[in-house]
Enzyme design. Structure first.
Site, PDB file in Angstrom:
ATOM      1  N   ASP A   1       1.493   0.055  -5.103  1.00 20.98           N
ATOM      2  CA  ASP A   1       0.263   0.132  -5.907  1.00 20.98           C
ATOM      3  C   ASP A   1       0.003   1.512  -6.492  1.00 20.98           C
ATOM      4  OD1 ASP A   1      -0.354   1.299  -3.474  1.00 20.98           O
ATOM      5  OD2 ASP A   1      -2.217   0.182  -3.154  1.00 20.98           O
ATOM      6  N   HIS A   2       0.296   2.572  -5.730  1.00 19.58           N
ATOM      7  CA  HIS A   2       0.024   3.926  -6.215  1.00 19.58           C
ATOM      8  C   HIS A   2       0.785   4.931  -5.364  1.00 19.58           C
ATOM      9  CE1 HIS A   2      -2.593   4.318  -2.741  1.00 19.58           C
ATOM     10  NE2 HIS A   2      -3.323   3.287  -3.148  1.00 19.58           N
TER      11      HIS A   2
ATOM     12  N   GLU B   1       0.821  -1.207   0.000  1.00 17.50           N
ATOM     13  CA  GLU B   1       0.000   0.000   0.000  1.00 17.50           C
ATOM     14  C   GLU B   1       0.857   1.261   0.000  1.00 17.50           C
ATOM     15  OE1 GLU B   1      -2.981   2.595  -0.121  1.00 17.50           O
ATOM     16  OE2 GLU B   1      -3.357   0.437  -0.171  1.00 17.50           O
TER      17      GLU B   1
ATOM     18  N   THR C   1      -6.266   1.269  -5.421  1.00 17.74           N
ATOM     19  CA  THR C   1      -5.630  -0.018  -5.134  1.00 17.74           C
ATOM     20  C   THR C   1      -6.226  -1.139  -5.975  1.00 17.74           C
ATOM     21  OG1 THR C   1      -5.045   0.625  -2.879  1.00 17.74           O
ATOM     22  CG2 THR C   1      -5.210  -1.724  -3.319  1.00 17.74           C
TER      23      THR C   1
ATOM     24  N   HIS D   1      -1.692   2.973   4.549  1.00 15.06           N
ATOM     25  CA  HIS D   1      -2.782   3.607   3.800  1.00 15.06           C
ATOM     26  C   HIS D   1      -2.942   5.075   4.221  1.00 15.06           C
ATOM     27  CE1 HIS D   1      -6.764   4.392   2.121  1.00 15.06           C
ATOM     28  NE2 HIS D   1      -6.704   3.234   1.483  1.00 15.06           N
TER      29      HIS D   1
END
Length: 604
Positions: free
Chosen positions: A455-456, A241, A283, A396
């Site tokens: 993921d990002h 994450e 995600t 997150h």
């Protein structure tokens, strides 16, 4: 005059709000002159409808329109702060998921946003001074509505000539909004959403299917290098994450931010030009791309819009090869519709929140320490060979559970979003280190390929000042910013045959084709590239931006850049052809999703 107080207020305040919003999302090239007319025309559409009503009803109608548009502006603004995009109908449909990430949403809202609602507290008191008895002819209202439609059509047509396919594909929502105003963007979005739903029912032409098949066939790599070299080994893929590349091999006050990942890189193949390619699905887009090698949905999330489709997914390919398959995530099973999609992808097992003991919570859910520790036992119970897909959670956004991340000194970044993020990713790195050590002790590491990637992004664009503080810089160019959107891709091999730094331009779309080559999986419908058999990689973004070789095209401002120098360059015939091929590729992927084309091709 007293009969039209509500009309005067509406026609003055609404365009002002929309212009202020336009400046907030595009302060660099904002132009009142170019936006004023399309914005006024978009507002007058509501006014023309209101003038068809009696004065008392008109007042209520215009007030409700003002309220809805003001709330929409606030939602758009906060969505833009995080995603650098404009909200759409499919995203609104999916917004029920935001209920589970309330702290993420709340952290974006500013008190100043509520100034968009300030006039709505005053306007009701004006109603008592209005003359509601005067009758108004409906003919001027109809004429006004026709004029507004014609003005808007003029600007729509002009934009469609400048950017062909833009208004039909909606691949660059920010550019549309900056050109036509946000209300006109939403008019187009509503139309396209309805049209696309109807269009999904219409059969796709044979010529389009042929074009898609030709592209996929021509896109396949030669498979000369390492083909089938790890057939029969396990694959453990870890999606981390918000793991951004800038933390790798970086230190604060002499301490490494990610010491365990830095150590892993030394014995692995590390792709240092690997970029995330997610869109509105966040995600879920990342895991969709890495497991399917198709692009995210045009608007909204694939996991909701196309959950009934047939997919040629990586877990399905492994499952058909006799592998055990499992997905593991320490959050609730139905979040992002995972319980439905994972079954569709042919994950034989899905270990979600209910499958873990919730003994330690950080942020949204189960801590990475507890999740990874418990995952070891679940991996041990899988039948070898297996494909296991793990998604971490503790890092997150908005990284506000700082007391749980441990003691890591971030210096002058203390009590900032960047400082909290660094603490969270340092914590996750520590848990990943312990996880890999346990894999090694259990013997799984020596019999498995490990793929780990981010993921990002972690830090949204509106917080770019934190990067200035981190790097001690005074400014960040467009090219500098896109380079900051790299995420790590680390592939660790059990025999140590491949290790070093790989500079190939690559993205999340390329993971499945790469694994298909290494594990000798069939390659049917992939739009990415096998990274061990490609010399010239490219990264395509959902909004039509792309990186190809030394060039970066930024669709938001329709500008090309030299990636090495950061300077703007003029459009050439070659660059225009590249841009058109990018739009073709996105359109092919969209057609596969919209028409459930994989099912139709498999049936043939």
């Amino acid at each position: 005059m007293r009969s039209f107080i509500d009309v005067i207020i509406f026609i003055i305040i609404l365009p002002c709000k929309l212009l202020i919003y336009a400046h907030q999302i595009n302060s660099n090239s904002f132009s009142v002159k170019s936006l004023l007319m399309p914005i006024i025309a978009s507002v007058l559409v509501f006014l023309a409808i209101g003038l068809l009503l009696k004065a008392a009803h008109r007042f209520k109608f215009l007030y409700i329109c003002n309220l809805i548009i003001s709330i929409l502006i606030i939602c758009d603004l906060n969505y833009f702060r995080y995603f650098k995009d404009i909200i759409s109908i499919p995203v609104i449909i999916n917004s029920v998921e935001l209920g589970a990430v309330g702290s993420s949403v709340k952290s974006l809202i500013k008190y100043s946003d509520f100034l968009y609602l300030a006039d709505l507290a005053i306007i009701p008191f004006i109603n008592r001074y209005m003359n509601n008895t005067k009758k108004i002819s409906k003919f001027p209202s109809v004429i006004l509505l026709i004029i507004c439609v014609l003005i808007n059509f003029k600007y729509f047509y002009k934009l469609s000539r400048e950017q062909p396919r833009l208004l039909t594909t909606m691949y660059n929502k920010v550019y549309i909004t900056n050109s036509l105003g946000v209300l006109n963007y939403h008019y187009i979005d509503i139309y396209n959403t309805a049209y696309n739903r109807i269009n999904r029912l219409a059969p796709i032409s044979k010529n389009k299917i042929s074009d898609i098949q030709n592209f996929i066939n021509n896109n396949k790599a030669s498979e000369k290098n390492f083909h089938g070299s790890y057939e029969g080994k396990n694959l453990i893929m870890i999606q981390v994450e918000a793991l951004q590349g800038f933390v790798i091999n970086s230190s604060i006050n002499g301490r490494e931010i990610t010491p365990n990942l830095n150590k892993l890189i030394k014995s692995s193949e590390y792709f240092d030009n690997f970029y995330y390619q997610v869109a509105a699905g966040g995600t879920s887009d990342a895991e969709f791309m890495t497991n399917n090698s198709l692009y995210p949905a045009q608007s909204g999330a694939v996991y909701f819009l196309y959950s009934g489709n047939t997919f040629d997914s990586m877990p399905k390919a492994f499952y058909n090869k006799g592998y055990d398959t499992a997905a593991l995530h320490g959050f609730r099973e139905n979040f992002w519709n995972r319980d439905v999609m994972y079954k569709n992808f042919d994950f034989k097992h899905f270990y979600g929140e209910k499958s873990f003991k919730k003994d330690e919570i950080i942020g949204l859910g189960l801590s990475d320490r507890s999740f990874l520790n418990q995952s070891i036992d679940k991996l041990d119970n899988l039948k070898s060979p297996f494909y296991a897909f793990l998604i971490t959670l503790s890092s997150h956004f908005p990284y506000d559970d700082v007391n749980q991340y441990g003691n890591f000194d971030v210096g002058n970044l203390e009590d900032t979003l960047m400082g909290n993020y660094i603490k969270s990713i340092h914590y996750t790195d520590e848990q990943l280190g312990m996880f890999l050590d346990k894999l090694n002790k259990s013997g799984l590491l020596n019999n498995s390929v490990i793929v780990l990637y981010g993921d990002h992004y972690a830090i949204p664009k509106n917080k770019e000042n934190l990067f200035l503080k981190f790097y001690n810089k005074s400014s960040i160019s467009d090219v500098d910013w896109i380079k900051l959107q790299k995420v790590p891709l680390i592939i660790h091999f059990p025999d140590g045959a491949l290790k070093g730094i790989n500079h190939t331009n690559s993205g999340e779309m390329d993971i499945y084709p790469t694994m298909a080559n290494l594990f000798n999986l069939p390659q049917k419908y992939m739009m990415g590239k096998d990274l061990f058999n490609s010399t010239q990689g490219k990264i395509i973004y959902r909004n039509g931006s792309f990186i190809d070789g030394n060039y970066y095209y930024m669709s938001e401002n329709n500008t090309y850049y030299n990636m090495k120098t950061g300077s703007k360059i003029p459009e050439t015939k070659t660059l225009l052809e590249k841009r058109q091929s990018v739009l073709d590729e996105l359109e092919y992927s969209d057609s596969i999703l919209k028409h459930n084309l994989i099912k139709k091709l498999d049936e043939k």
